[in-house]
Design a protein around this motif. Structure first.
Motif, PDB file in Angstrom:
ATOM      1  N   LEU A  43       0.851  -1.194   0.000  1.00 56.20           N
ATOM      2  CA  LEU A  43       0.000   0.000   0.000  1.00 56.20           C
ATOM      3  C   LEU A  43       0.880   1.235   0.000  1.00 56.20           C
ATOM      4  CD1 LEU A  43      -2.918   1.148   0.224  1.00 56.20           C
ATOM      5  CD2 LEU A  43      -2.615   1.107   2.711  1.00 56.20           C
ATOM      6  N   TRP A  44       0.685   2.097  -1.005  1.00 56.87           N
ATOM      7  CA  TRP A  44       1.471   3.326  -1.060  1.00 56.87           C
ATOM      8  C   TRP A  44       0.611   4.474  -1.598  1.00 56.87           C
ATOM      9  CZ3 TRP A  44       2.238  -0.543  -4.791  1.00 56.87           C
ATOM     10  CH2 TRP A  44       2.060  -0.172  -6.118  1.00 56.87           C
ATOM     11  N   LEU A  45       1.173   5.683  -1.541  1.00 55.97           N
ATOM     12  CA  LEU A  45       0.472   6.875  -1.984  1.00 55.97           C
ATOM     13  C   LEU A  45       0.881   7.233  -3.406  1.00 55.97           C
ATOM     14  CD1 LEU A  45       0.898   7.213   1.285  1.00 55.97           C
ATOM     15  CD2 LEU A  45       0.031   9.514   0.841  1.00 55.97           C
ATOM     16  N   ASN A  46      -0.110   7.327  -4.299  1.00 49.94           N
ATOM     17  CA  ASN A  46       0.099   7.902  -5.611  1.00 49.94           C
ATOM     18  C   ASN A  46      -0.191   9.395  -5.540  1.00 49.94           C
ATOM     19  OD1 ASN A  46       0.883   5.607  -7.098  1.00 49.94           O
ATOM     20  ND2 ASN A  46      -1.243   4.917  -7.208  1.00 49.94           N
ATOM     21  N   ASP A  49      -4.360   9.431  -5.086  1.00 47.86           N
ATOM     22  CA  ASP A  49      -5.031   8.464  -4.224  1.00 47.86           C
ATOM     23  C   ASP A  49      -4.067   7.320  -3.924  1.00 47.86           C
ATOM     24  OD1 ASP A  49      -7.010   7.274  -2.714  1.00 47.86           O
ATOM     25  OD2 ASP A  49      -8.531   7.324  -4.288  1.00 47.86           O
ATOM     26  N   PHE A  50      -4.508   6.440  -3.032  1.00 45.17           N
ATOM     27  CA  PHE A  50      -3.717   5.242  -2.769  1.00 45.17           C
ATOM     28  C   PHE A  50      -3.695   4.359  -4.012  1.00 45.17           C
ATOM     29  CE2 PHE A  50      -5.063   6.539   1.504  1.00 45.17           C
ATOM     30  CZ  PHE A  50      -3.846   6.503   2.178  1.00 45.17           C
ATOM     31  N   ASN A  51      -2.803   3.403  -4.037  1.00 44.50           N
ATOM     32  CA  ASN A  51      -2.635   2.555  -5.214  1.00 44.50           C
ATOM     33  C   ASN A  51      -3.716   1.502  -5.365  1.00 44.50           C
ATOM     34  OD1 ASN A  51      -1.218   1.308  -2.842  1.00 44.50           O
ATOM     35  ND2 ASN A  51      -0.949  -0.388  -4.272  1.00 44.50           N
ATOM     36  N   ALA A  52      -4.614   1.394  -4.384  1.00 46.39           N
ATOM     37  CA  ALA A  52      -5.651   0.359  -4.429  1.00 46.39           C
ATOM     38  C   ALA A  52      -6.912   0.896  -3.759  1.00 46.39           C
ATOM     39  CB  ALA A  52      -5.176  -0.904  -3.723  1.00 46.39           C
ATOM     40  N   PRO A  53      -8.077   0.315  -4.084  1.00 40.55           N
ATOM     41  CA  PRO A  53      -9.326   0.768  -3.453  1.00 40.55           C
ATOM     42  C   PRO A  53      -9.227   0.685  -1.939  1.00 40.55           C
ATOM     43  CG  PRO A  53      -9.801  -0.699  -5.290  1.00 40.55           C
ATOM     44  CD  PRO A  53      -8.316  -0.757  -5.075  1.00 40.55           C
ATOM     45  N   ILE A  54      -9.495   1.772  -1.278  1.00 40.83           N
ATOM     46  CA  ILE A  54      -9.265   1.861   0.151  1.00 40.83           C
ATOM     47  C   ILE A  54     -10.381   1.209   0.959  1.00 40.83           C
ATOM     48  CG2 ILE A  54     -10.393   4.025   0.831  1.00 40.83           C
ATOM     49  CD1 ILE A  54      -6.690   3.051   1.415  1.00 40.83           C
ATOM     50  N   ASP A  55     -11.502   0.891   0.316  1.00 40.50           N
ATOM     51  CA  ASP A  55     -12.630   0.289   1.025  1.00 40.50           C
ATOM     52  C   ASP A  55     -12.569  -1.229   1.073  1.00 40.50           C
ATOM     53  OD1 ASP A  55     -13.891   2.635   1.752  1.00 40.50           O
ATOM     54  OD2 ASP A  55     -15.059   2.754  -0.089  1.00 40.50           O
ATOM     55  N   LEU A 238       2.353   0.382   3.744  1.00 42.52           N
ATOM     56  CA  LEU A 238       2.472  -1.036   4.091  1.00 42.52           C
ATOM     57  C   LEU A 238       3.303  -1.715   3.022  1.00 42.52           C
ATOM     58  CD1 LEU A 238       1.282  -3.231   6.100  1.00 42.52           C
ATOM     59  CD2 LEU A 238      -0.436  -3.651   4.341  1.00 42.52           C
ATOM     60  N   ASP A 239       4.433  -2.285   3.425  1.00 45.40           N
ATOM     61  CA  ASP A 239       5.329  -2.912   2.463  1.00 45.40           C
ATOM     62  C   ASP A 239       4.875  -4.316   2.103  1.00 45.40           C
ATOM     63  OD1 ASP A 239       7.501  -2.353   0.858  1.00 45.40           O
ATOM     64  OD2 ASP A 239       8.894  -3.433   2.141  1.00 45.40           O
ATOM     65  N   ASN A 240       4.165  -4.981   3.033  1.00 45.90           N
ATOM     66  CA  ASN A 240       3.623  -6.312   2.805  1.00 45.90           C
ATOM     67  C   ASN A 240       2.743  -6.685   3.994  1.00 45.90           C
ATOM     68  OD1 ASN A 240       5.363  -7.719   4.903  1.00 45.90           O
ATOM     69  ND2 ASN A 240       6.947  -6.922   3.527  1.00 45.90           N
ATOM     70  N   TYR A 241       2.030  -7.795   3.865  1.00 46.14           N
ATOM     71  CA  TYR A 241       1.155  -8.269   4.940  1.00 46.14           C
ATOM     72  C   TYR A 241       1.808  -9.380   5.770  1.00 46.14           C
ATOM     73  CZ  TYR A 241      -2.701  -5.663   2.782  1.00 46.14           C
ATOM     74  OH  TYR A 241      -3.514  -4.664   2.285  1.00 46.14           O
ATOM     75  N   PHE A 242       3.127  -9.459   5.707  1.00 47.74           N
ATOM     76  CA  PHE A 242       3.873 -10.512   6.379  1.00 47.74           C
ATOM     77  C   PHE A 242       3.502 -10.685   7.860  1.00 47.74           C
ATOM     78  CE2 PHE A 242       7.885 -11.372   8.798  1.00 47.74           C
ATOM     79  CZ  PHE A 242       8.017 -12.723   8.481  1.00 47.74           C
ATOM     80  N   PRO A 243       3.382  -9.609   8.654  1.00 45.46           N
ATOM     81  CA  PRO A 243       3.054  -9.814  10.083  1.00 45.46           C
ATOM     82  C   PRO A 243       1.724 -10.526  10.313  1.00 45.46           C
ATOM     83  CG  PRO A 243       3.844  -7.586   9.704  1.00 45.46           C
ATOM     84  CD  PRO A 243       3.610  -8.189   8.352  1.00 45.46           C
ATOM     85  N   PHE A 244       0.802 -10.388   9.373  1.00 46.12           N
ATOM     86  CA  PHE A 244      -0.499 -11.028   9.551  1.00 46.12           C
ATOM     87  C   PHE A 244      -0.435 -12.525   9.238  1.00 46.12           C
ATOM     88  CE2 PHE A 244      -1.239  -6.550   8.774  1.00 46.12           C
ATOM     89  CZ  PHE A 244      -2.055  -6.231   9.844  1.00 46.12           C
TER      90      PHE A 244
END
Length: 375
Positions: A43-46, A49-55, A238-244
């Motif tokens: 997840l990053w900022l363009n 908007d963010f790079n993906a749907p935030i909802d 968020l660089d990745n979802y690794f912690p989850f």
């Protein structure tokens, strides 16, 4: 990496003692199966908007069972679903009929059949859902360097989340202009003052939690540094979802954990050795879902949850109250069957359900699931 930290964090909760919950999983053999939904990987900022749907919440989870083997008959499920002969495995798209929305999913006969089958099985649901927008903004609160606000952190985060939702375009511009999540010292006061204006523009008497947020923001604007909003990777939330992925391995170190192949996460896993205290953990693996029927079932579970949380994120509490006035009988039945599966699992252990979300999102989901049982 000592994954026992995750259990330590849960046990350190000052609000409830759930140490006895772990005994349910430590004293029996059990296996967790995983797939993911809405996996944007990063997840990053363009610019706008963010790079993906935030909802669309990221969801990692699926089903689990006690004992060496589940009694759930996936072959029977496949026959009842009447899958095309060309289908090598069960996928969410096979039961959802290509439904675009959560409400459309509730109209699908195969979705109802799927949750009826789950309710008749020895399987339980488990999952973590991550509201990406909430995740992106909580460091604004966590960076307030004033211990007096610690008891109110979740309430403050909830109020901030509501403000952001109501002023999204302007707020995103604020993030972009301030190089979020790296706010320069000279911009701290202006950043927090901008958010304060969302509150101060209201002429109504402020509810308690919103007033607490207001005072916290006023304190933060005087700070010279922000612990969690400086020295971060540029434009990256968020660089990745690794912690989850590692969290449940740490919470349930005596269980087996079987993940669907996810090459980016596997690459990170390969960089570490995992321990529970002094004991090396080797209780997890990644598989091709074709070889694991219960990973396939997990695909269907998290696919549905992904639609569910996207819908939840579109509602306020008033809209949630009115939901049941608009549902058809079929939709009510499907929602009830889904709710039965979730609540049965929650009654087994709250450890099975993990959420990174606002209080309001949690309350809306809880209201819908509880009322689905009786409507």
């Amino acid at each position: 990496m000592d994954l026992g930290l995750f259990r330590t964090l849960v046990l350190s909760d000052d609000f409830q003692d759930i140490s006895c919950e772990f005994e349910k999983f430590d004293n029996k053999s059990c296996t967790f199966y995983y797939d993911e939904s809405n996996n944007i990987r990063k997840l990053w900022l363009n610019e706008n908007d963010f790079n993906a749907p935030i909802d669309s919440d990221f969801v990692l989870g699926g089903v689990m069972h006690f004992g060496e083997k589940s009694t759930a008959d996936v072959d029977t499920l496949k026959r009842e679903l009447r899958l095309q002969k060309s289908a090598k495995e069960i996928k969410f798209k096979h039961i959802s009929g290509g439904a675009k929305s959560f409400l459309d999913c509730l109209n699908e006969d195969k979705v109802l059949l799927f949750f009826q089958w789950l309710n008749d099985s020895d399987l339980y649901i488990h999952f973590s859902n991550v509201n990406n927008l909430y995740y992106a903004i909580v460091d604004i609160i966590d960076s307030i360097d004033e211990p007096g606000y610690i008891p109110f952190l979740f309430q403050m985060k909830n109020e901030l989340y509501r403000l952001v939702r109501g002023n999204y375009s302007d707020f995103y511009a604020l993030l972009s202009q301030n190089n979020y999540p790296n706010i320069d010292e000279k911009n701290i006061a202006d950043f927090y003052n901008h958010i304060l204006r969302y509150i101060d523009n209201s002429r109504m008497e402020l509810p308690f939690n919103l007033e607490v947020l207001r005072q916290g923001l006023k304190a933060a604007r005087k700070q010279k540094e922000l612990t969690f909003l400086q020295d971060n990777p540029e434009k990256t939330i968020l660089d990745n979802y690794f912690p989850f992925y590692t969290r449940p391995i740490g919470l349930f170190p005596f269980a087996k954990h079987i993940f669907d192949n996810e090459y980016k996460i596997e690459e990170i896993f390969n960089e570490y050795e995992f321990y529970n205290g002094d004991t090396k953990l080797q209780n997890y693996g990644f598989v091709n879902s074709i070889s694991s029927p219960l990973v396939q079932v997990s695909d269907c579970v998290v696919g549905f949850l992904g639609k569910y949380y996207t819908y939840i994120n579109s509602l306020n509490l008033l809209q949630a109250y009115k939901l049941f006035e608009t549902l058809s009988d079929k939709q009510r039945k499907t929602l009830q069957t889904f709710a039965e599966f979730v609540i049965r699992s929650e009654r087994l252990s709250k450890l099975l359900l993990n959420a990174t979300e606002s209080i309001e999102e949690h309350d809306i989901s809880g209201f819908i699931l509880q009322n689905a049982l009786y409507n």
